[in-house]
Design an enzyme around this catalytic site. Structure first.
Site, mmCIF file in Angstrom:
data_model
loop_
_atom_site.group_PDB
_atom_site.id
_atom_site.type_symbol
_atom_site.label_atom_id
_atom_site.label_comp_id
_atom_site.label_asym_id
_atom_site.label_seq_id
_atom_site.Cartn_x
_atom_site.Cartn_y
_atom_site.Cartn_z
ATOM 1 N N PRO A 58 0.582 -1.261 0.045
ATOM 2 C CA PRO A 58 -0.038 0.016 -0.077
ATOM 3 C C PRO A 58 0.893 1.322 0.023
ATOM 4 O O PRO A 58 2.049 1.474 0.715
ATOM 5 C CB PRO A 58 -0.807 -0.148 1.369
ATOM 6 N N ASP A 59 0.526 2.231 -0.668
ATOM 7 C CA ASP A 59 1.006 3.368 -0.841
ATOM 8 C C ASP A 59 0.190 4.670 -0.615
ATOM 9 O O ASP A 59 -0.424 4.604 0.471
ATOM 10 C CB ASP A 59 1.972 3.642 -2.191
#
Length: 154
Positions: A58-59
């Site tokens: 996840p960013d």
């Protein structure tokens, strides 16, 4: 946060109920955004989910007008949309692996902008050619107006 691991807050938004969603990166693994109370009180935060490097990391994140979470996924050429219960409902693929952030274009809030990065992509990889580019998805939904927080009083 992970008490025994160095933790980095990567991104943050408020959902439609005013709860804070914060993406964190503890070594390892990264976590899908956590929820926190809108009151600002210290409390145990609930992790919405964990992801391994194989699933993509996840960013950046944003929240749309329907309360759905949009999550840029590093290493998987994707941006994913989750419903308010955090169930995945859509995945959009990009031509380069490292999707780093997403946000709705201001002021219309009708197009989703995505940023990517070339970091850690070998020169011979086909995804390298468009790495570092920005992409636009014109008709994915409607963004929501961001909340502005006052500066702390002195």
């Amino acid at each position: 946060m992970e008490p025994d691991l160095p933790t980095q807050f990567n991104d943050g938004q408020r959902d439609a109920r005013g709860q804070c969603l914060a993406g964190t990166a503890a070594a390892p693994p990264r976590q899908v955004p956590r929820r926190a109370a809108p009151t600002g009180q210290q409390r145990q935060h609930r992790s919405v989910g964990r992801r391994s490097k194989a699933e993509g990391l996840p960013d950046g994140l944003t929240v749309d007008a329907d309360g759905f979470l949009w999550l840029a996924v590093w290493g998987r050429s994707q941006v994913r949309r989750y419903d308010p219960l955090r169930r995945p409902v859509a995945t959009t693929f990009l031509p380069t692996p490292n999707v780093s952030s997403c946000t709705f274009r201001w002021p219309e809030l009708s197009a989703l902008f995505l940023t990517t990065a070339a970091m850690d992509i070998p020169p011979e990889d086909a995804g390298r050619r468009q790495a570092g580019s920005a992409f636009v998805i014109p008709t994915v939904g409607q963004g929501r107006t961001r909340q502005v927080f006052p500066a702390p009083s002195q």
